[in-house]
Write a protein that holds these residues in place. Structure first.
Motif, PDB file in Angstrom:
ATOM      1  N   LYS A   1     -15.427  27.880  13.457  1.00  0.00           N
ATOM      2  CA  LYS A   1     -16.220  28.176  12.265  1.00  0.00           C
ATOM      3  C   LYS A   1     -16.784  26.856  11.763  1.00  0.00           C
ATOM      4  O   LYS A   1     -16.041  25.898  11.542  1.00  0.00           O
ATOM      5  CB  LYS A   1     -15.321  28.816  11.200  1.00  0.00           C
ATOM      6  CG  LYS A   1     -15.956  29.023   9.835  1.00  0.00           C
ATOM      7  CD  LYS A   1     -14.912  29.596   8.872  1.00  0.00           C
ATOM      8  CE  LYS A   1     -15.465  29.851   7.496  1.00  0.00           C
ATOM      9  NZ  LYS A   1     -14.438  30.436   6.577  1.00  0.00           N
TER      10      LYS A   1
ATOM     11  N   ASN B   1      -9.981  36.663  12.130  1.00  0.00           N
ATOM     12  CA  ASN B   1     -10.403  36.698  10.731  1.00  0.00           C
ATOM     13  C   ASN B   1     -11.373  35.546  10.466  1.00  0.00           C
ATOM     14  O   ASN B   1     -11.040  34.385  10.697  1.00  0.00           O
ATOM     15  CB  ASN B   1      -9.170  36.594   9.819  1.00  0.00           C
ATOM     16  CG  ASN B   1      -9.513  36.670   8.342  1.00  0.00           C
ATOM     17  OD1 ASN B   1     -10.233  35.829   7.814  1.00  0.00           O
ATOM     18  ND2 ASN B   1      -8.978  37.681   7.682  1.00  0.00           N
ATOM     19  N   THR B   2     -12.577  35.841   9.965  1.00  0.00           N
ATOM     20  CA  THR B   2     -13.601  34.808   9.832  1.00  0.00           C
ATOM     21  C   THR B   2     -13.397  33.912   8.612  1.00  0.00           C
ATOM     22  O   THR B   2     -14.025  32.859   8.521  1.00  0.00           O
ATOM     23  CB  THR B   2     -15.002  35.441   9.759  1.00  0.00           C
ATOM     24  OG1 THR B   2     -14.995  36.531   8.818  1.00  0.00           O
ATOM     25  CG2 THR B   2     -15.428  35.963  11.112  1.00  0.00           C
ATOM     26  N   GLU B   3     -12.534  34.296   7.683  1.00  0.00           N
ATOM     27  CA  GLU B   3     -12.246  33.415   6.557  1.00  0.00           C
ATOM     28  C   GLU B   3     -11.202  32.371   6.954  1.00  0.00           C
ATOM     29  O   GLU B   3     -11.363  31.183   6.676  1.00  0.00           O
ATOM     30  CB  GLU B   3     -11.740  34.216   5.355  1.00  0.00           C
ATOM     31  CG  GLU B   3     -11.439  33.342   4.145  1.00  0.00           C
ATOM     32  CD  GLU B   3     -10.918  34.133   2.957  1.00  0.00           C
ATOM     33  OE1 GLU B   3     -10.745  33.515   1.887  1.00  0.00           O
ATOM     34  OE2 GLU B   3     -10.672  35.346   3.098  1.00  0.00           O
ATOM     35  N   THR B   4     -10.146  32.801   7.648  1.00  0.00           N
ATOM     36  CA  THR B   4      -9.033  31.914   7.960  1.00  0.00           C
ATOM     37  C   THR B   4      -9.045  31.414   9.400  1.00  0.00           C
ATOM     38  O   THR B   4      -8.347  30.450   9.718  1.00  0.00           O
ATOM     39  CB  THR B   4      -7.706  32.647   7.724  1.00  0.00           C
ATOM     40  OG1 THR B   4      -7.610  33.750   8.653  1.00  0.00           O
ATOM     41  CG2 THR B   4      -7.628  33.173   6.295  1.00  0.00           C
TER      42      THR B   4
ATOM     43  N   ARG C   1     -19.300  38.164   0.363  1.00  0.00           N
ATOM     44  CA  ARG C   1     -18.916  36.814   0.751  1.00  0.00           C
ATOM     45  C   ARG C   1     -19.366  36.553   2.191  1.00  0.00           C
ATOM     46  O   ARG C   1     -19.141  37.363   3.075  1.00  0.00           O
ATOM     47  CB  ARG C   1     -17.407  36.637   0.624  1.00  0.00           C
ATOM     48  CG  ARG C   1     -16.972  35.168   0.569  1.00  0.00           C
ATOM     49  CD  ARG C   1     -15.473  35.024   0.402  1.00  0.00           C
ATOM     50  NE  ARG C   1     -14.773  35.413   1.618  1.00  0.00           N
ATOM     51  CZ  ARG C   1     -13.964  36.472   1.701  1.00  0.00           C
ATOM     52  NH1 ARG C   1     -13.776  37.259   0.643  1.00  0.00           N
ATOM     53  NH2 ARG C   1     -13.363  36.755   2.839  1.00  0.00           N
TER      54      ARG C   1
ATOM     55  N   TYR D   1     -22.279  29.135   6.846  1.00  0.00           N
ATOM     56  CA  TYR D   1     -21.384  29.102   7.990  1.00  0.00           C
ATOM     57  C   TYR D   1     -22.082  29.578   9.267  1.00  0.00           C
ATOM     58  O   TYR D   1     -22.976  30.425   9.229  1.00  0.00           O
ATOM     59  CB  TYR D   1     -20.171  30.008   7.751  1.00  0.00           C
ATOM     60  CG  TYR D   1     -19.380  29.661   6.514  1.00  0.00           C
ATOM     61  CD1 TYR D   1     -18.600  28.503   6.461  1.00  0.00           C
ATOM     62  CD2 TYR D   1     -19.403  30.494   5.393  1.00  0.00           C
ATOM     63  CE1 TYR D   1     -17.861  28.189   5.322  1.00  0.00           C
ATOM     64  CE2 TYR D   1     -18.668  30.187   4.260  1.00  0.00           C
ATOM     65  CZ  TYR D   1     -17.903  29.037   4.219  1.00  0.00           C
ATOM     66  OH  TYR D   1     -17.188  28.719   3.102  1.00  0.00           O
TER      67      TYR D   1
ATOM     68  N   ASP E   1     -18.385  34.668   4.620  1.00  0.00           N
ATOM     69  CA  ASP E   1     -17.406  34.574   5.700  1.00  0.00           C
ATOM     70  C   ASP E   1     -16.385  35.709   5.658  1.00  0.00           C
ATOM     71  O   ASP E   1     -15.254  35.561   6.131  1.00  0.00           O
ATOM     72  CB  ASP E   1     -16.699  33.224   5.689  1.00  0.00           C
ATOM     73  CG  ASP E   1     -15.923  32.965   4.405  1.00  0.00           C
ATOM     74  OD1 ASP E   1     -16.085  33.742   3.435  1.00  0.00           O
ATOM     75  OD2 ASP E   1     -15.148  31.981   4.370  1.00  0.00           O
ATOM     76  N   ALA E   2     -16.796  36.856   5.133  1.00  0.00           N
ATOM     77  CA  ALA E   2     -15.916  38.023   5.092  1.00  0.00           C
ATOM     78  C   ALA E   2     -16.201  38.911   6.299  1.00  0.00           C
ATOM     79  O   ALA E   2     -17.290  39.466   6.437  1.00  0.00           O
ATOM     80  CB  ALA E   2     -16.116  38.812   3.797  1.00  0.00           C
TER      81      ALA E   2
END
Length: 296
Positions: free
Chosen positions: A207, A265-268, A241, A192, A243-244
């Motif tokens: 992202k 939030n980098t995951e969502t 992880r 990512y 993208d955490a």
């Protein structure tokens, strides 16, 4: 050069640099960013050499009038008949691999680079030619309404140090720049990256998935007025992880000129919080930052 981690950290201490190498060239050009792998410094030399006449004229006007409205094209000349050179420099010895020649491109920002066997892979945001100047007066004032859009194409270069071969793959229709990756994957294979993308003339915080080419945007942005800029990635502690974590990005509210820092939030890519600065407190958009762990 490098600054060793054992160098004194106290304010006012003499800065000790270790010279790694010097590169002699007949065509010196600006280098905005470099990449590091486990073994190499990756340095890109674009065909955009210094224009001494333009530089002197811009500086003369500033000295005589006190006004400075120069841009990059005053200082450099685009020469697309020459290739872009990608140099691999040993981080310890300073020895150089024979430069790899690529089709001419302009760049500001490297995304990341990594090694796998004899192949060094480089992801970089490329432009076919320099953007139309870089209006320094507007950058200082924050007046970015008429040049907020734009971005380059993400390209991936594979350089084989054993054979000297270089290949390139692109990411079509990806108008992206100001990239960041999780610092945990600096210099190793990443999936990512995070940055801003031109979405029909508006900058969107995004992202990028380099495996699937999926692009996820900050979902809570009011695109009619909110202008984000280069994010900073803050990794989540004790989580491997990639993208955490969260992104921090300064955002300009165009109608008022006020600035806030958004936390995403980098995951969502959903918004977590906003930090508002005092009304009228100007924070320039076009700059770079990083996150460092430590105590205040």
């Amino acid at each position: 050069y490098s600054i060793e981690p054992t160098a004194p950290q106290e304010p006012g201490a003499e800065l000790a640099r270790r010279l790694i190498t010097r590169i002699e060239t007949e065509h010196p050009s600006p280098v905005h960013t470099i990449a590091l792998t486990e073994k190499y410094i990756v340095m890109i030399q674009i065909p955009y050499p210094l224009n001494w006449d333009g530089m002197l004229n811009a500086e003369k006007k500033w000295l005589l009038t006190g006004e400075y409205e120069g841009n990059l094209n005053d200082y450099n000349t685009w020469e697309p008949h020459r290739p872009t050179l990608i140099r691999l420099i040993d981080r310890v010895t300073g020895e150089q691999v024979t430069p790899f020649e690529a089709d001419p491109f302009f760049f500001f920002h490297v995304i990341n680079a990594f090694e796998e066997g004899d192949v060094v892979t480089l992801d970089v945001v490329c432009y076919d030619e320099p953007p139309v100047g870089f209006p320094l007066k507007q950058a200082r004032s924050g007046d970015v309404e008429d040049w907020r859009g734009g971005g380059g194409e993400v390209r991936r270069f594979h350089m084989n140090v054993a054979t000297g071969e270089i290949t390139c793959t692109g990411w079509p229709d990806n108008c992206f720049d100001e990239p960041k990756v999780n610092p945990k994957v600096d210099g190793i294979r990443h999936r990512y990256s995070f940055g801003v993308i031109d979405d029909n003339g508006m900058l969107r915080l995004t992202k990028q998935d380099h495996e699937t080419h999926e692009v996820v945007k900050w979902s809570d942005q009011d695109v009619s007025r909110e202008l984000p800029w280069q994010p900073v990635f803050v990794p989540e502690p004790y989580n491997e992880r990639e993208d955490a974590g969260v992104l921090l990005s300064f955002v300009r509210d165009q109608p008022t000129g006020n600035t806030f820092c958004v936390v995403v939030n980098t995951e969502t890519m959903k918004e977590c919080a906003r930090i508002h600065f005092p009304e009228g407190h100007h924070i320039p958009l076009h700059g770079h930052g990083t996150w460092m762990q430590g105590d205040l």
